[in-house]
Scaffold this motif. Sequence first.
Motif, PDB file in Angstrom:
ATOM      1  N   GLY A 198     -30.893  34.397 -38.675  1.00 35.54           N
ATOM      2  CA  GLY A 198     -31.014  34.957 -40.022  1.00 35.54           C
ATOM      3  C   GLY A 198     -32.232  34.502 -40.784  1.00 35.54           C
ATOM      4  N   LEU A 199     -33.048  33.614 -40.224  1.00 35.97           N
ATOM      5  CA  LEU A 199     -34.207  33.075 -40.941  1.00 35.97           C
ATOM      6  C   LEU A 199     -35.276  34.150 -41.099  1.00 35.97           C
ATOM      7  CD1 LEU A 199     -35.217  30.426 -42.188  1.00 35.97           C
ATOM      8  CD2 LEU A 199     -36.313  29.899 -40.006  1.00 35.97           C
ATOM      9  N   THR A 200     -35.570  34.507 -42.354  1.00 36.91           N
ATOM     10  CA  THR A 200     -36.555  35.564 -42.625  1.00 36.91           C
ATOM     11  C   THR A 200     -37.808  35.041 -43.315  1.00 36.91           C
ATOM     12  OG1 THR A 200     -35.472  36.072 -44.738  1.00 36.91           O
ATOM     13  CG2 THR A 200     -34.760  37.320 -42.807  1.00 36.91           C
ATOM     14  N   TYR A 201     -37.771  33.833 -43.840  1.00 38.00           N
ATOM     15  CA  TYR A 201     -38.942  33.269 -44.522  1.00 38.00           C
ATOM     16  C   TYR A 201     -39.008  31.781 -44.223  1.00 38.00           C
ATOM     17  CZ  TYR A 201     -42.002  31.604 -48.267  1.00 38.00           C
ATOM     18  OH  TYR A 201     -43.007  30.998 -48.974  1.00 38.00           O
ATOM     19  N   LEU A 202     -40.167  31.354 -43.723  1.00 34.34           N
ATOM     20  CA  LEU A 202     -40.365  29.946 -43.372  1.00 34.34           C
ATOM     21  C   LEU A 202     -41.761  29.537 -43.810  1.00 34.34           C
ATOM     22  CD1 LEU A 202     -39.577  27.328 -41.878  1.00 34.34           C
ATOM     23  CD2 LEU A 202     -40.501  28.357 -39.790  1.00 34.34           C
ATOM     24  N   ASN A 203     -41.841  28.534 -44.677  1.00 34.03           N
ATOM     25  CA  ASN A 203     -43.136  28.063 -45.171  1.00 34.03           C
ATOM     26  C   ASN A 203     -43.238  26.563 -44.917  1.00 34.03           C
ATOM     27  OD1 ASN A 203     -45.554  27.591 -46.438  1.00 34.03           O
ATOM     28  ND2 ASN A 203     -45.016  28.648 -48.336  1.00 34.03           N
ATOM     29  N   LEU A 204     -44.080  26.194 -43.962  1.00 33.23           N
ATOM     30  CA  LEU A 204     -44.324  24.792 -43.614  1.00 33.23           C
ATOM     31  C   LEU A 204     -45.759  24.401 -43.912  1.00 33.23           C
ATOM     32  CD1 LEU A 204     -42.513  24.765 -40.139  1.00 33.23           C
ATOM     33  CD2 LEU A 204     -41.570  24.133 -42.365  1.00 33.23           C
ATOM     34  N   SER A 205     -46.453  25.200 -44.702  1.00 30.70           N
ATOM     35  CA  SER A 205     -47.885  25.011 -44.913  1.00 30.70           C
ATOM     36  C   SER A 205     -48.178  23.744 -45.710  1.00 30.70           C
ATOM     37  CB  SER A 205     -48.467  26.231 -45.636  1.00 30.70           C
ATOM     38  OG  SER A 205     -47.809  26.440 -46.869  1.00 30.70           O
ATOM     39  N   PHE A 206     -49.404  23.264 -45.520  1.00 31.07           N
ATOM     40  CA  PHE A 206     -49.942  22.115 -46.259  1.00 31.07           C
ATOM     41  C   PHE A 206     -49.047  20.879 -46.136  1.00 31.07           C
ATOM     42  CE2 PHE A 206     -51.624  25.945 -48.323  1.00 31.07           C
ATOM     43  CZ  PHE A 206     -52.968  25.731 -48.089  1.00 31.07           C
ATOM     44  N   ASN A 207     -48.836  20.496 -44.895  1.00 29.41           N
ATOM     45  CA  ASN A 207     -48.185  19.242 -44.557  1.00 29.41           C
ATOM     46  C   ASN A 207     -49.039  18.545 -43.505  1.00 29.41           C
ATOM     47  OD1 ASN A 207     -45.447  18.794 -45.911  1.00 29.41           O
ATOM     48  ND2 ASN A 207     -45.292  20.955 -45.338  1.00 29.41           N
ATOM     49  N   ASN A 208     -48.446  17.632 -42.762  1.00 26.68           N
ATOM     50  CA  ASN A 208     -49.177  16.907 -41.720  1.00 26.68           C
ATOM     51  C   ASN A 208     -48.539  17.128 -40.358  1.00 26.68           C
ATOM     52  OD1 ASN A 208     -50.947  15.673 -43.670  1.00 26.68           O
ATOM     53  ND2 ASN A 208     -49.273  14.278 -44.186  1.00 26.68           N
ATOM     54  N   LEU A 209     -48.057  18.329 -40.103  1.00 22.78           N
ATOM     55  CA  LEU A 209     -47.383  18.639 -38.855  1.00 22.78           C
ATOM     56  C   LEU A 209     -48.371  18.689 -37.706  1.00 22.78           C
ATOM     57  CD1 LEU A 209     -45.018  21.401 -40.256  1.00 22.78           C
ATOM     58  CD2 LEU A 209     -44.383  19.066 -39.632  1.00 22.78           C
ATOM     59  N   ILE A 210     -47.899  18.299 -36.523  1.00 19.42           N
ATOM     60  CA  ILE A 210     -48.748  18.286 -35.336  1.00 19.42           C
ATOM     61  C   ILE A 210     -48.004  18.933 -34.181  1.00 19.42           C
ATOM     62  CG2 ILE A 210     -49.977  16.203 -36.061  1.00 19.42           C
ATOM     63  CD1 ILE A 210     -48.196  14.622 -34.124  1.00 19.42           C
ATOM     64  N   GLY A 211     -48.721  19.135 -33.072  1.00 18.54           N
ATOM     65  CA  GLY A 211     -48.108  19.613 -31.853  1.00 18.54           C
ATOM     66  C   GLY A 211     -48.052  21.117 -31.739  1.00 18.54           C
ATOM     67  N   GLU A 212     -47.278  21.567 -30.776  1.00 16.53           N
ATOM     68  CA  GLU A 212     -47.238  22.982 -30.427  1.00 16.53           C
ATOM     69  C   GLU A 212     -46.344  23.764 -31.381  1.00 16.53           C
ATOM     70  OE1 GLU A 212     -46.506  25.774 -26.462  1.00 16.53           O
ATOM     71  OE2 GLU A 212     -45.999  23.627 -26.438  1.00 16.53           O
ATOM     72  N   VAL A 213     -46.812  24.951 -31.760  1.00 15.31           N
ATOM     73  CA  VAL A 213     -46.031  25.853 -32.599  1.00 15.31           C
ATOM     74  C   VAL A 213     -45.091  26.648 -31.704  1.00 15.31           C
ATOM     75  CG1 VAL A 213     -46.113  27.789 -34.210  1.00 15.31           C
ATOM     76  CG2 VAL A 213     -47.896  26.040 -34.275  1.00 15.31           C
ATOM     77  N   PRO A 214     -43.787  26.656 -31.993  1.00 15.88           N
ATOM     78  CA  PRO A 214     -42.855  27.442 -31.163  1.00 15.88           C
ATOM     79  C   PRO A 214     -43.226  28.917 -31.180  1.00 15.88           C
ATOM     80  CG  PRO A 214     -41.663  25.926 -32.606  1.00 15.88           C
ATOM     81  CD  PRO A 214     -43.094  25.904 -33.058  1.00 15.88           C
ATOM     82  N   ASP A 215     -42.740  29.657 -30.196  1.00 15.20           N
ATOM     83  CA  ASP A 215     -43.041  31.086 -30.124  1.00 15.20           C
ATOM     84  C   ASP A 215     -41.777  31.928 -29.999  1.00 15.20           C
ATOM     85  OD1 ASP A 215     -42.282  30.397 -27.614  1.00 15.20           O
ATOM     86  OD2 ASP A 215     -44.132  30.999 -26.605  1.00 15.20           O
ATOM     87  N   ASP A 216     -40.652  31.393 -30.453  1.00 16.31           N
ATOM     88  CA  ASP A 216     -39.400  32.145 -30.425  1.00 16.31           C
ATOM     89  C   ASP A 216     -38.960  32.503 -31.838  1.00 16.31           C
ATOM     90  OD1 ASP A 216     -39.160  31.992 -27.662  1.00 16.31           O
ATOM     91  OD2 ASP A 216     -38.097  30.067 -27.754  1.00 16.31           O
ATOM     92  N   GLY A 217     -38.071  33.484 -31.939  1.00 15.51           N
ATOM     93  CA  GLY A 217     -37.458  33.830 -33.218  1.00 15.51           C
ATOM     94  C   GLY A 217     -38.468  34.184 -34.281  1.00 15.51           C
ATOM     95  N   ILE A 218     -38.366  33.534 -35.421  1.00 17.42           N
ATOM     96  CA  ILE A 218     -39.240  33.856 -36.544  1.00 17.42           C
ATOM     97  C   ILE A 218     -40.701  33.602 -36.222  1.00 17.42           C
ATOM     98  CG2 ILE A 218     -39.087  31.565 -37.613  1.00 17.42           C
ATOM     99  CD1 ILE A 218     -38.986  33.004 -40.326  1.00 17.42           C
ATOM    100  N   PHE A 219     -40.976  32.726 -35.255  1.00 16.86           N
ATOM    101  CA  PHE A 219     -42.353  32.405 -34.907  1.00 16.86           C
ATOM    102  C   PHE A 219     -43.043  33.521 -34.136  1.00 16.86           C
ATOM    103  CE2 PHE A 219     -40.225  28.290 -35.434  1.00 16.86           C
ATOM    104  CZ  PHE A 219     -41.060  27.706 -36.364  1.00 16.86           C
ATOM    105  N   ARG A 220     -42.317  34.590 -33.849  1.00 18.81           N
ATOM    106  CA  ARG A 220     -42.930  35.768 -33.231  1.00 18.81           C
ATOM    107  C   ARG A 220     -43.498  36.723 -34.274  1.00 18.81           C
ATOM    108  NH1 ARG A 220     -38.202  37.279 -28.788  1.00 18.81           N
ATOM    109  NH2 ARG A 220     -38.457  35.439 -27.454  1.00 18.81           N
ATOM    110  N   ASN A 221     -43.118  36.518 -35.530  1.00 18.53           N
ATOM    111  CA  ASN A 221     -43.545  37.405 -36.618  1.00 18.53           C
ATOM    112  C   ASN A 221     -44.477  36.629 -37.540  1.00 18.53           C
ATOM    113  OD1 ASN A 221     -43.877  39.198 -38.709  1.00 18.53           O
ATOM    114  ND2 ASN A 221     -41.696  39.395 -39.199  1.00 18.53           N
TER     115      ASN A 221
END
Length: 985
Positions: A558-581
Amino acid sequence: MELGPCKCTTGASWAVSFLLAAALLSNAPSTTDASMLKAPTANTASNSSDRQVLLSFKSLITKDPSGALTSWGNRSLHHCRWQEGEIPSELGSLQCLELLNLYNNNLTGSIPSYIGNLKNLILIDISDNGLTGSIPPEIGNLQNLQFMDFGKNKLSGSIPASLGNLFSLNWLDLGNNSLVGTIPPSLGGLPYLSTFILARNKLVGNIPPSLGNLSSLTELNFARNYLTGIIPHSLGNIYGLHSLRLTENMLTGTIPSSLGKLINLVYIGLQFNNLIGEIPLLLFNLSSLQKLDLQNNKLSGSLQNYFGDKFPLLQGLALNDNKFHGPIPLSLSNCSMLELIQLDKHLAILNNEVGGNIPEGIGRLSNLMALYMGPNLLTGSIPASLGKLSKLNVISLAQNRLSGEIPPTLGNLTQLSELYLSMNAFTGEIPSALGKCPLGVLALAYNKLSGNIPKEIFSSSRLRSISLLSNMLVGPMPSELGLLKNLQGLDFSQNKLTGEIPISIGGCQSLEFLLVSQNFLHGSIPSTMNKLTGLQELDLSSNNISGIIPVFLGSFIGLTYLNLSFNNLIGEVPDDGIFRNATAFSIVGNVGLCGGIPVLSLPSCTNQQAREHKFPKLAVAMSVSITCLFLVIGIGLISVLCKKHKSSSGPTSTRAVRNQLPRVSYTELSMGTNGFSSSNLIGEGRFGSVYKANMSFDQYSVVAVKVLKLQERGASHSFLAECEALRYLRHRNLVKILTACSSIDPRGHDFKALIFEYLPNGSLEKWLHTHIDEQSDQSVLNIYQKLSIATDVGSAVEYLHDYKPVPIVHCDLKPSNILLDSDMMAHVGDFGLARFTNQGDNNASQVSSSWAAFRGTIGYAAPEYGIGNEVTTSGDVYSYGIILLEMFTGRRPTEQNFEENTNLHRFVEEALPDSVEDVVDQNLILPREDTEMDHNTLLNKEAALACITSILRVGILCSKQLPTERVQIRDAVIELHKIKEKFFP
């Protein structure tokens, strides 16, 4: 009399119809007290043919659970529960029938005219069925009829004037149908009528003054129709009236003072009309009045003039959405029986300007269960005496000018379930005593609250929603959050919270919205959040969150909006679910990310980054060790790095966004537009030309390409402004940008273009001003379509004005910048003049003089822009109001034939409300003969004019000359939605 052969089988609908009518015989009707019916005056001698009919009916009944058939001699037909069927014609032969009670039987078909032959009928109840057709005039022949209930069917047509012949009638209910036409004046001649219900129909015209002759009337209910005109003064002659309901019509004029003579009135409901003037003081002599609902009108006057020592029995008071002003009278506290007070305004359009303090004496209203006083202009503090109102369920004081601290005495309210104090100026800490209240909703957003979030407020297991947005709260997010099993929404954004997101957050398994952006949170995203599978929106942006992006976020369906911007995240970005859009999530400003879907254009993950993603704890530990190792060296370079970061942070973030977009070359665009051929040109503006391009682009086969005219002064600024404005914007009513191209053409000149989603129905301008004889297959927009487009545009502008961290002003709203997709949904485009601005911050609005010169289009640009004022959101509201007026009058704001000193705003304002037909677009009230059945044909001319009048009023309020007189865009949109629901339910 022969009934003919009939077989009672499940599949035989004609046999079932006999059963329905013959389900029979009881001593008294179940829906009314027999004592209210007078003795029949007709000859009641036995009739052998009647007897034969009843016996034949009885033989068809296979079940009689109530024993209704044991005594048929009362000559009545009682209801029984059957599946379906129609009223059979044989009923017309029962000349001695007195009681016909067939309510709630799934009856279909129409009411047969031969019912008018049943001269001895005292009661007829066919309510709560599915009957269609019109009411037969022959019913006017039933001289002995005392009870008539046709409510809750699907009847149409007009009310027969012959019903005025039913001189014995004391109950008439035709409500909940689809009756049209006017109320016959002849109904004013029914001397015994006590209950008169016409609610929920489509009746038009005036309320007949003759109804004032209904001397026995106790209940009058004409709610939810399209009645117009004034409330007749003659209604003040109905001295026995207990309940007057004229809710949700289009009544005008003032409330007649004659109603003050109705000393038996218990309920007055005049809400949702267009009434003006002050409340007659005589109404306040009605000592029996328990509920007074006048909300959503245009009533005015000072509240100080009202109440006094009157209304000893008043339980409900609703005056919201009017134009009352002045302070709340102290005498209101004398109404000790009050259970509900509504003085709020849900729409700024119909503004109450109630000011002053909330009187301390309000604590004497010991029966008060709900208090609505916001938005208004209330000042001062919340009186501590509110804590004495032990029955209070709801307190709504949002959007006022209240200040001071929230009184801890509110913790004494052991039944308080909803507390709305948002958008005031409250200071101090959130009282921990609120934890004693069984709160379901706690809304304290947009205040100046400070201190820690008290853990006690999370002790209520009923909490569904918490909003502490935009305060000055500090400290950590309490771990007690995990106790809230029913929590659906949590917004702690724009505070100064520190610490980590508590691992106990996983206990909030009903959570749908988790918004904690713009704080100082650190640490990683806790793994316990994998239990929050119902999340729809998650915003952790603008914090100091580190570690990896958990892969489980991609599994949240059900996740339709995800905002993780302007942090210190590292590593690989997932490519499933919401990360496909790519349009549904944002990760910009995290320089350590890699991988993900190709459209992100992130670098490929190295083995080290992959290991960090696979073994996050080890990666974090290594990161900490390396940080400690080089800490000394890092301290020596801090100043240099800070300067470098400051000078490059803006371009870097811009490049990050640009790198996430798919690439397209000049050559590809040239080929797709056939060399930018004029045959592909679909629009042209000040700074660019728009072409239709046939090219394979992501999932699109056709796109729109806006080529900037770089030789035009301001075009480069327009390109940058549009890129900047559209970086993060996501709304269904905004034109979707796909990518941008900045290159060199074959002649060596700079080339800049924006690529958008192609919307096949073109601009609103084309639909509004293409003459019928110039059209091919394009039809004229009807009222419903125009109203839908207007609400779409308003929703987009509301989104821009509410955009965080700062509002966005479009600056060039006009029909040519509103595009329509294949479903006629509107999308606002052309952000070449768009501006980010901080309302109330003079420094935030300053730009170069050359750029400030461009503030919109003549006719649509706000008048204050012409004298050099800075752009504000109220400027967009002005443009929106002009568009509304243009849509429903068909007149451009730049027409030359307006008289001197007249513009579109004044032209419409002077026509309201009596001359609307003279200025309205005639296609909306006189549809073309070849127009197919659609929403427009559902409104007759009077209803169409009433609907358009309501819309034009919104346009007038939006396009006022002074910015301070204009309404907020959100209020305009809410009002349009209400109009849409009223006329197109």
